[in-house]
Write an enzyme that holds these catalytic residues in place. Structure first.
Site, PDB file in Angstrom:
ATOM      1  N   ASN A 106       0.849  -1.196   0.000  1.00  0.00           N
ATOM      2  CA  ASN A 106       0.000   0.000   0.000  1.00  0.00           C
ATOM      3  C   ASN A 106       0.880   1.240   0.000  1.00  0.00           C
ATOM      4  O   ASN A 106       2.017   1.202   0.478  1.00  0.00           O
ATOM      5  CB  ASN A 106      -0.868   0.003   1.267  1.00  0.00           C
ATOM      6  CG  ASN A 106      -1.761   1.233   1.378  1.00  0.00           C
ATOM      7  OD1 ASN A 106      -2.433   1.612   0.414  1.00  0.00           O
ATOM      8  ND2 ASN A 106      -1.764   1.869   2.538  1.00  0.00           N
ATOM      9  N   HIS A 108       0.926   5.124   1.510  1.00  0.00           N
ATOM     10  CA  HIS A 108       0.262   5.948   2.511  1.00  0.00           C
ATOM     11  C   HIS A 108       0.925   7.329   2.535  1.00  0.00           C
ATOM     12  O   HIS A 108       2.159   7.417   2.534  1.00  0.00           O
ATOM     13  CB  HIS A 108       0.390   5.294   3.893  1.00  0.00           C
ATOM     14  CG  HIS A 108      -0.266   6.103   4.964  1.00  0.00           C
ATOM     15  ND1 HIS A 108      -1.640   6.155   5.106  1.00  0.00           N
ATOM     16  CD2 HIS A 108       0.245   6.911   5.906  1.00  0.00           C
ATOM     17  CE1 HIS A 108      -1.935   6.972   6.099  1.00  0.00           C
ATOM     18  NE2 HIS A 108      -0.810   7.453   6.604  1.00  0.00           N
ATOM     19  N   SER A 135       4.967   6.722   2.381  1.00  0.00           N
ATOM     20  CA  SER A 135       5.562   5.416   2.686  1.00  0.00           C
ATOM     21  C   SER A 135       4.876   4.348   1.850  1.00  0.00           C
ATOM     22  O   SER A 135       3.655   4.382   1.675  1.00  0.00           O
ATOM     23  CB  SER A 135       5.342   5.058   4.166  1.00  0.00           C
ATOM     24  OG  SER A 135       5.791   6.089   5.030  1.00  0.00           O
ATOM     25  N   ASP A 144      -2.307   0.808   8.312  1.00  0.00           N
ATOM     26  CA  ASP A 144      -1.071   1.510   7.928  1.00  0.00           C
ATOM     27  C   ASP A 144       0.111   1.114   8.811  1.00  0.00           C
ATOM     28  O   ASP A 144       1.034   1.905   9.016  1.00  0.00           O
ATOM     29  CB  ASP A 144      -1.282   3.037   7.950  1.00  0.00           C
ATOM     30  CG  ASP A 144      -2.419   3.457   7.028  1.00  0.00           C
ATOM     31  OD1 ASP A 144      -2.494   2.922   5.910  1.00  0.00           O
ATOM     32  OD2 ASP A 144      -3.236   4.303   7.425  1.00  0.00           O
TER      33      ASP A 144
HETATM   34  C1  GRF Z   1      -2.740   9.053  -2.301  1.00  0.00           C
HETATM   35  O1  GRF Z   1      -2.352  10.193  -1.574  1.00  0.00           O
HETATM   36  C2  GRF Z   1      -2.372   7.797  -1.560  1.00  0.00           C
HETATM   37  O2  GRF Z   1      -1.176   7.911  -0.831  1.00  0.00           O
HETATM   38  C3  GRF Z   1      -3.532   7.633  -0.615  1.00  0.00           C
HETATM   39  O3  GRF Z   1      -4.663   8.038  -1.361  1.00  0.00           O
HETATM   40  C4  GRF Z   1      -4.263   8.939  -2.380  1.00  0.00           C
HETATM   41  C5  GRF Z   1      -4.710   8.346  -3.677  1.00  0.00           C
HETATM   42  O4  GRF Z   1      -4.494   9.191  -4.770  1.00  0.00           O
HETATM   43  N1  GRF Z   1      -3.589   6.291  -0.112  1.00  0.00           N
HETATM   44  P1  GRF Z   1      -4.619   8.626  -6.244  1.00  0.00           P
HETATM   45  O5  GRF Z   1      -6.006   8.002  -6.381  1.00  0.00           O
HETATM   46  O6  GRF Z   1      -3.553   7.598  -6.435  1.00  0.00           O
HETATM   47  O7  GRF Z   1      -4.448   9.808  -7.143  1.00  0.00           O
END
Ligand code: GRF
Length: 215
Positions: A106, A108, A135, A144
């Site tokens: 994932n 984050h 991260s 997370d």
């Molecule tokens: C990103 O900031 C990611 O880190 C978080 O959600 C957001 C998703 O953005 N988990 P996108 O859909 O990839 O543009």
């Protein structure tokens, strides 16, 4: 390595993974993209790249487990070996985590273990940190909280608001996620004592100062 990506929204991280996978010699291939929200912008990125994309709407299921069973079935039908969550806005159950243990990562938007959960940019500003970032980590039962594969830091600047800070972090996300996917797909990430150990090239002189530390 055959990769599946789960999304819920605009899919800019998905786009960065699709672009990386399209470069010659990249060791991973995205075989399917699934959104739990109909009309997620990321589905268009997948289709534009010629990758199968579908919606599995969690609202159409009687409970989290039934939804996740359908998602796993679709991923396995596509031959997915590694699952990337990219802005997937559903908390996954312990059963789903167990099923994909060691095969699910994932991204984050914070320097974990700081600011797990939502609203990371507003919380970073409220805390007054000078460095923030993102991260990529394995997913375990803790939200997370799984072993960290990679991180990227950006400065927090005077006058930042959550949107300007999010935009700066996002540019780092788009470089970090493909770099971490490459490491995983090349077999350069190993588990050791509950942590992820990585092998590869490192820059021992890398530093980021905020404010700048010129003498
Ligand atoms: C990103 O900031 C990611 O880190 C978080 O959600 C957001 C998703 O953005 N988990 P996108 O859909 O990839 O543009």
């Amino acid at each position: 390595m055959k990769v599946g990506v789960l999304i819920s929204g605009r899919g800019s991280n998905l786009k960065s993974l699709l672009d990386a996978c399209a470069t010659p010699g990249f060791p991973a291939q995205i075989v399917t993209v699934i959104s739990n929200r109909p009309g997620a912008g990321g589905l268009d990125h997948a289709r534009a790249a010629g990758v199968a994309a579908e919606t599995i709407d969690h609202k159409g299921f009687d409970g989290r487990e039934a939804f996740e069973t359908a998602v796993t079935a679709a991923l396995e039908a596509a031959g997915v070996e590694l699952l990337c969550l990219a802005g997937f806005m559903r908390v996954v159950s312990a059963g789903f985590v167990r099923h994909w243990q060691g095969r699910m990562i994932n991204i984050h938007p914070s320097l974990l273990p700081l600011f797990p959960g939502l609203d990371t940019h507003a919380r970073a500003l409220a805390a007054g940190v000078r460095l923030h970032g993102c991260s990529v980590h394995y997913v375990n039962e803790e939200v997370d909280g799984g072993p960290i594969i990679g991180q990227a830091a950006v400065p927090v600047l005077p006058g930042d608001d959550p949107d300007s800070l999010a935009a700066r972090v996002l540019t780092a996300e788009h470089r970090l996620y493909p770099a971490c996917l490459r490491l995983v797909a090349e077999g350069k990430v190993r588990f050791q004592g509950g942590k992820a150990e990585i092998s590869g090239k490192f820059d021992p002189s890398a530093r980021i100062f905020n404010p700048p530390a010129e003498a």
